[in-house]
Design a protein around this motif. Sequence first.
Motif, mmCIF file in Angstrom:
data_model
loop_
_atom_site.group_PDB
_atom_site.id
_atom_site.type_symbol
_atom_site.label_atom_id
_atom_site.label_comp_id
_atom_site.label_asym_id
_atom_site.label_seq_id
_atom_site.Cartn_x
_atom_site.Cartn_y
_atom_site.Cartn_z
ATOM 1 N N ALA A 72 -8.169 -0.068 7.823
ATOM 2 C CA ALA A 72 -9.392 -0.045 7.016
ATOM 3 C C ALA A 72 -9.187 -0.846 5.734
ATOM 4 C CB ALA A 72 -9.764 1.405 6.675
ATOM 5 N N PHE A 73 -8.014 -0.661 5.119
ATOM 6 C CA PHE A 73 -7.685 -1.367 3.884
ATOM 7 C C PHE A 73 -7.734 -2.876 4.095
ATOM 8 C CE2 PHE A 73 -4.522 -3.551 1.280
ATOM 9 C CZ PHE A 73 -4.853 -3.135 0.009
ATOM 10 N N THR A 74 -6.992 -3.359 5.103
ATOM 11 C CA THR A 74 -6.883 -4.799 5.295
ATOM 12 C C THR A 74 -8.215 -5.412 5.727
ATOM 13 O OG1 THR A 74 -4.603 -4.415 5.961
ATOM 14 C CG2 THR A 74 -5.477 -6.601 6.353
ATOM 15 N N ALA B 8 -5.157 4.682 10.772
ATOM 16 C CA ALA B 8 -5.995 3.511 10.519
ATOM 17 C C ALA B 8 -6.385 3.309 9.056
ATOM 18 C CB ALA B 8 -7.257 3.510 11.388
ATOM 19 N N ALA B 9 -5.762 4.058 8.133
ATOM 20 C CA ALA B 9 -6.042 3.799 6.709
ATOM 21 C C ALA B 9 -5.652 2.357 6.371
ATOM 22 C CB ALA B 9 -5.275 4.781 5.825
ATOM 23 N N GLY B 10 -4.490 1.935 6.874
ATOM 24 C CA GLY B 10 -4.028 0.578 6.593
ATOM 25 C C GLY B 10 -4.946 -0.478 7.201
ATOM 26 N N THR C 107 0.855 -1.192 0.000
ATOM 27 C CA THR C 107 0.000 0.000 0.000
ATOM 28 C C THR C 107 0.886 1.235 0.000
ATOM 29 O OG1 THR C 107 -0.229 0.190 2.407
ATOM 30 C CG2 THR C 107 -1.788 -1.261 1.270
ATOM 31 N N LEU C 108 0.468 2.237 -0.789
ATOM 32 C CA LEU C 108 1.314 3.403 -1.060
ATOM 33 C C LEU C 108 0.616 4.704 -0.715
ATOM 34 C CD1 LEU C 108 2.396 2.018 -4.582
ATOM 35 C CD2 LEU C 108 3.800 1.967 -2.516
ATOM 36 N N GLY C 109 -0.259 4.682 0.303
ATOM 37 C CA GLY C 109 -0.954 5.902 0.708
ATOM 38 C C GLY C 109 -1.721 6.512 -0.455
ATOM 39 N N ALA C 110 -1.500 7.810 -0.683
ATOM 40 C CA ALA C 110 -2.219 8.516 -1.748
ATOM 41 C C ALA C 110 -1.832 8.017 -3.141
ATOM 42 C CB ALA C 110 -1.966 10.019 -1.640
ATOM 43 N N ALA C 111 -0.785 7.195 -3.237
ATOM 44 C CA ALA C 111 -0.397 6.622 -4.540
ATOM 45 C C ALA C 111 -1.070 5.269 -4.786
ATOM 46 C CB ALA C 111 1.116 6.500 -4.639
ATOM 47 N N GLY C 112 -1.960 4.853 -3.878
ATOM 48 C CA GLY C 112 -2.734 3.635 -4.132
ATOM 49 C C GLY C 112 -2.054 2.380 -3.635
ATOM 50 N N ALA C 113 -2.034 1.351 -4.472
ATOM 51 C CA ALA C 113 -1.447 0.075 -4.055
ATOM 52 C C ALA C 113 -0.860 -0.639 -5.264
ATOM 53 C CB ALA C 113 -2.503 -0.805 -3.382
ATOM 54 N N GLY D 30 -10.866 -2.406 -0.388
ATOM 55 C CA GLY D 30 -9.903 -2.052 0.655
ATOM 56 C C GLY D 30 -9.384 -0.639 0.466
ATOM 57 N N MET D 31 -9.063 -0.289 -0.777
ATOM 58 C CA MET D 31 -8.523 1.047 -1.036
ATOM 59 C C MET D 31 -9.546 2.123 -0.786
ATOM 60 S SD MET D 31 -6.127 0.345 -4.290
ATOM 61 C CE MET D 31 -6.224 2.059 -4.486
ATOM 62 N N ALA D 32 -10.785 1.881 -1.160
ATOM 63 C CA ALA D 32 -11.830 2.878 -0.916
ATOM 64 C C ALA D 32 -12.044 3.051 0.590
ATOM 65 C CB ALA D 32 -13.130 2.472 -1.604
ATOM 66 N N ALA D 33 -12.003 1.941 1.338
ATOM 67 C CA ALA D 33 -12.149 2.024 2.795
ATOM 68 C C ALA D 33 -10.975 2.802 3.394
ATOM 69 C CB ALA D 33 -12.241 0.624 3.403
ATOM 70 N N GLY D 34 -9.757 2.535 2.907
ATOM 71 C CA GLY D 34 -8.583 3.268 3.386
ATOM 72 C C GLY D 34 -8.712 4.755 3.099
ATOM 73 N N ALA D 35 -9.153 5.081 1.900
ATOM 74 C CA ALA D 35 -9.318 6.494 1.528
ATOM 75 C C ALA D 35 -10.352 7.161 2.436
ATOM 76 C CB ALA D 35 -9.733 6.603 0.059
ATOM 77 N N LEU D 36 -11.489 6.499 2.652
ATOM 78 C CA LEU D 36 -12.544 7.086 3.490
ATOM 79 C C LEU D 36 -12.077 7.244 4.938
ATOM 80 C CD1 LEU D 36 -15.621 5.228 2.019
ATOM 81 C CD2 LEU D 36 -15.186 7.692 1.914
HETATM 82 P P1 ADP Z 1 -0.957 2.713 6.352
HETATM 83 O O1 ADP Z 1 -2.070 3.439 7.038
HETATM 84 O O2 ADP Z 1 -0.739 1.329 6.868
HETATM 85 O O3 ADP Z 1 0.310 3.512 6.231
HETATM 86 P P2 ADP Z 1 -1.581 3.440 3.603
HETATM 87 O O4 ADP Z 1 -1.340 4.861 4.005
HETATM 88 O O5 ADP Z 1 -0.762 2.909 2.488
HETATM 89 O O6 ADP Z 1 -1.467 2.447 4.846
HETATM 90 O O7 ADP Z 1 -3.137 3.337 3.238
HETATM 91 C C1 ADP Z 1 -3.765 2.152 2.847
HETATM 92 C C2 ADP Z 1 -4.628 2.400 1.623
HETATM 93 O O8 ADP Z 1 -5.592 3.427 1.929
HETATM 94 C C3 ADP Z 1 -3.844 2.915 0.412
HETATM 95 O O9 ADP Z 1 -3.448 1.822 -0.402
HETATM 96 C C4 ADP Z 1 -4.861 3.785 -0.307
HETATM 97 O O10 ADP Z 1 -5.644 3.031 -1.189
HETATM 98 C C5 ADP Z 1 -5.739 4.318 0.830
HETATM 99 N N1 ADP Z 1 -5.252 5.648 1.200
HETATM 100 C C6 ADP Z 1 -4.408 5.978 2.221
HETATM 101 N N2 ADP Z 1 -4.142 7.306 2.233
HETATM 102 C C7 ADP Z 1 -4.835 7.837 1.200
HETATM 103 C C8 ADP Z 1 -4.987 9.164 0.665
HETATM 104 N N3 ADP Z 1 -4.340 10.214 1.206
HETATM 105 N N4 ADP Z 1 -5.791 9.319 -0.414
HETATM 106 C C9 ADP Z 1 -6.432 8.273 -0.975
HETATM 107 N N5 ADP Z 1 -6.330 7.011 -0.528
HETATM 108 C C10 ADP Z 1 -5.540 6.787 0.534
#
Ligand code: ADP
Length: 302
Positions: free
Chosen positions: A251-253, A247-249, A218-224, A273-279
């Motif tokens: 939510a994703f998992t 908790a984005a991660g 997972t790459l945060g705002a860069a997706g996965a 998972g990605m949509a949940a992480g984003a939300l």
């Molecule tokens: P962690 O919280 O473990 O560091 P990430 O930051 O990679 O994990 O977030 C997990 C997933 O949540 C990402 O793959 C992405 O799809 C989504 N996500 C996280 N941050 C953002 C963001 N700023 N904008 C859009 N999606 C996000």
Amino acid sequence: GVLVVGSITADVTAFSRRLPHRGETVLGDDVTLVLGGKGANQAVAAARGGAPTWLVGCVGKDPFSEIVLAGLHSHGVVSTEIRTVGNRTGVAHIRVDASGENDIVITPLANSDLSVDMVEESIRAVRDRASVLLLQLEIRTEVACHAAEAGAHAGLTVVLDPAPAQSLPDRVWPHVAIVTPNESEATALTGVEVVDLESAERAAAWFLDRGVRHALITLGAAGALSVTPEQTRHFPAYPVNPVDTTAAGDAFTGSLGAALAGGLDTATAIRRGMAAGALATTRPGASPSLPDREAVDELINL
Ligand code: ADP
């Protein structure tokens, strides 16, 4: 259904304009006490994602246990596999300043009492009703490794979120169907500094070389980045306005696990998972920020 083996904490968060210097006292503006711990957060995310969800973990006999159990129940997590032990409930003590900068002390307490026997017992108890096992590393390493092996032998799809990152014995990797590190965890585990898609792909190869079937970095705002022996595929993130990425991660998992347990194909499960992480980044806090399936579906279909 989804079986989560992991940590449960009471998260005590103090908000102040700035963090105190060493030895200093500052006045706070607010304090919150909510359910936390990566195991609990992923269980809440899976339950809100629509899957019957069991959490295997330990709490103490103290006022914090009532608060964390109430939190789990309110989100629909089944608590039959949670043990009450002699130790106290784990606590995460968090301080946040006005800019969102934080520091955290996590004290595992009861989480250290989760044992191999408890995990085996719980896998036996729910294996007929669950198809996915979610694991993180806030419990004893030995217990997490054993859970991966026992889960794989019971026919469960083992998803390991290697957080907080720590090196694991080589024998655990062949039991892991999907590994879901973020950039810093992938870097710590593989030694490949993950900064872009190309380096993420090299880090993914490290996991595949050790027997993991599917690496999902997972790459945060860069997706996965999703890598299997057959295919490498980048999934761009859903655009949102983040206020707190906590908790984005998780939510994703959790959401990924719920979707897989619901029989959805892998690409759809990754998108969920990605949509949940984003939300989760659009709302403050950890477990209170985890979205439900309706919100996830809405973001995916926008
Ligand atoms: P962690 O919280 O473990 O560091 P990430 O930051 O990679 O994990 O977030 C997990 C997933 O949540 C990402 O793959 C992405 O799809 C989504 N996500 C996280 N941050 C953002 C963001 N700023 N904008 C859009 N999606 C996000």
